[in-house]
Design a protein around this motif. Structure first.
Motif, PDB file in Angstrom:
ATOM      1  N   LYS A   1       0.839  -1.186   0.000  1.00 37.09           N
ATOM      2  CA  LYS A   1       0.000   0.000   0.000  1.00 37.09           C
ATOM      3  C   LYS A   1       0.879   1.242   0.000  1.00 37.09           C
ATOM      4  O   LYS A   1       1.964   1.243   0.551  1.00 37.09           O
ATOM      5  N   ARG A   2       0.357   2.260  -0.589  1.00 35.83           N
ATOM      6  CA  ARG A   2       1.051   3.554  -0.602  1.00 35.83           C
ATOM      7  C   ARG A   2       0.240   4.531   0.265  1.00 35.83           C
ATOM      8  O   ARG A   2      -0.966   4.646   0.121  1.00 35.83           O
ATOM      9  N   GLU A  51       5.630   3.735   1.177  1.00 34.91           N
ATOM     10  CA  GLU A  51       5.122   2.503   0.583  1.00 34.91           C
ATOM     11  C   GLU A  51       5.430   1.343   1.512  1.00 34.91           C
ATOM     12  O   GLU A  51       6.577   1.160   1.922  1.00 34.91           O
ATOM     13  N   GLU A  53       5.444  -2.722   2.458  1.00 33.63           N
ATOM     14  CA  GLU A  53       5.578  -4.068   1.913  1.00 33.63           C
ATOM     15  C   GLU A  53       4.841  -5.033   2.850  1.00 33.63           C
ATOM     16  O   GLU A  53       4.541  -4.679   3.996  1.00 33.63           O
ATOM     17  N   PRO A  54       4.560  -6.253   2.403  1.00 42.01           N
ATOM     18  CA  PRO A  54       3.898  -7.222   3.284  1.00 42.01           C
ATOM     19  C   PRO A  54       4.649  -7.358   4.611  1.00 42.01           C
ATOM     20  O   PRO A  54       5.878  -7.457   4.641  1.00 42.01           O
ATOM     21  N   GLN A  69      -3.524   4.300  -0.993  1.00 48.98           N
ATOM     22  CA  GLN A  69      -3.721   3.715  -2.314  1.00 48.98           C
ATOM     23  C   GLN A  69      -3.259   2.261  -2.265  1.00 48.98           C
ATOM     24  O   GLN A  69      -2.169   1.972  -1.769  1.00 48.98           O
ATOM     25  N   SER A  70      -4.076   1.361  -2.783  1.00 47.83           N
ATOM     26  CA  SER A  70      -3.677  -0.044  -2.871  1.00 47.83           C
ATOM     27  C   SER A  70      -2.850  -0.230  -4.133  1.00 47.83           C
ATOM     28  O   SER A  70      -3.238   0.216  -5.209  1.00 47.83           O
ATOM     29  N   THR A  72      -1.727  -3.353  -5.092  1.00 45.83           N
ATOM     30  CA  THR A  72      -2.000  -4.690  -5.613  1.00 45.83           C
ATOM     31  C   THR A  72      -3.494  -4.958  -5.478  1.00 45.83           C
ATOM     32  O   THR A  72      -4.178  -4.337  -4.664  1.00 45.83           O
ATOM     33  N   GLN A  74      -5.081  -7.452  -4.186  1.00 49.27           N
ATOM     34  CA  GLN A  74      -5.481  -8.056  -2.914  1.00 49.27           C
ATOM     35  C   GLN A  74      -4.654  -7.450  -1.786  1.00 49.27           C
ATOM     36  O   GLN A  74      -3.421  -7.576  -1.768  1.00 49.27           O
ATOM     37  N   THR A  75      -5.332  -6.802  -0.850  1.00 46.95           N
ATOM     38  CA  THR A  75      -4.643  -6.233   0.309  1.00 46.95           C
ATOM     39  C   THR A  75      -5.484  -6.471   1.557  1.00 46.95           C
ATOM     40  O   THR A  75      -6.689  -6.662   1.480  1.00 46.95           O
ATOM     41  N   THR A  76      -4.820  -6.470   2.676  1.00 44.19           N
ATOM     42  CA  THR A  76      -5.480  -6.576   3.965  1.00 44.19           C
ATOM     43  C   THR A  76      -4.882  -5.519   4.872  1.00 44.19           C
ATOM     44  O   THR A  76      -3.668  -5.324   4.899  1.00 44.19           O
ATOM     45  N   SER A  77      -5.749  -4.823   5.593  1.00 43.83           N
ATOM     46  CA  SER A  77      -5.276  -3.787   6.513  1.00 43.83           C
ATOM     47  C   SER A  77      -5.956  -3.957   7.864  1.00 43.83           C
ATOM     48  O   SER A  77      -7.052  -4.504   7.958  1.00 43.83           O
TER      49      SER A  77
END
Length: 117
Positions: A1-2, A51, A53-54, A69-70, A72, A74-77
């Motif tokens: 995510k950014r 930015e 990273e996982p 901003q996503s 990718t 698929q993201t989880t927050s």
């Protein structure tokens, strides 16, 4: 995510919704497509780009603005609020530094006006 982070003193350039609006604590500026005619000072805001990273974590201090901003599909927050008011110290705003004092004052004045008018 950014993430784009903005310090508290940039609040005037981010055109916040009024305290009693449904979108309180959000900017009226669409940072993905800013309207410079409607919000001429938005470009004066000094955003810091981060930015993640996982596995990374990001601490955002109280009253700092952020835009996410996503990067990718698929993201989880997960968001956690650490600075709530506690009964024994309700007059202490945890984590609020001197850079946010004018934002705190502005919000307090809007709250007061909203309760009486």
């Amino acid at each position: 995510k950014r993430f784009i982070l903005f310090p508290p003193e940039d609040w005037e350039n981010l055109y916040p919704f009024p305290v009693h609006h449904d979108l309180d604590r959000r900017s009226m500026v669409d940072l993905d497509a800013p309207d410079s005619e409607k919000f001429p000072n938005w470009s004066r805001a000094r955003g810091l780009l981060v930015e993640l990273e996982p596995g990374d974590a990001l601490y955002i201090p109280p009253y700092w603005w952020h835009h996410v901003q996503s990067l990718t599909p698929q993201t989880t927050s997960m968001a956690m609020w650490f600075f709530e008011y506690y009964p024994l110290s309700s007059n202490v705003s945890y984590g609020v530094g001197p850079r946010a004092l004018d934002v705190v004052l502005m919000r307090d004045v809007e709250e007061l006006v909203g309760k009486h008018f």
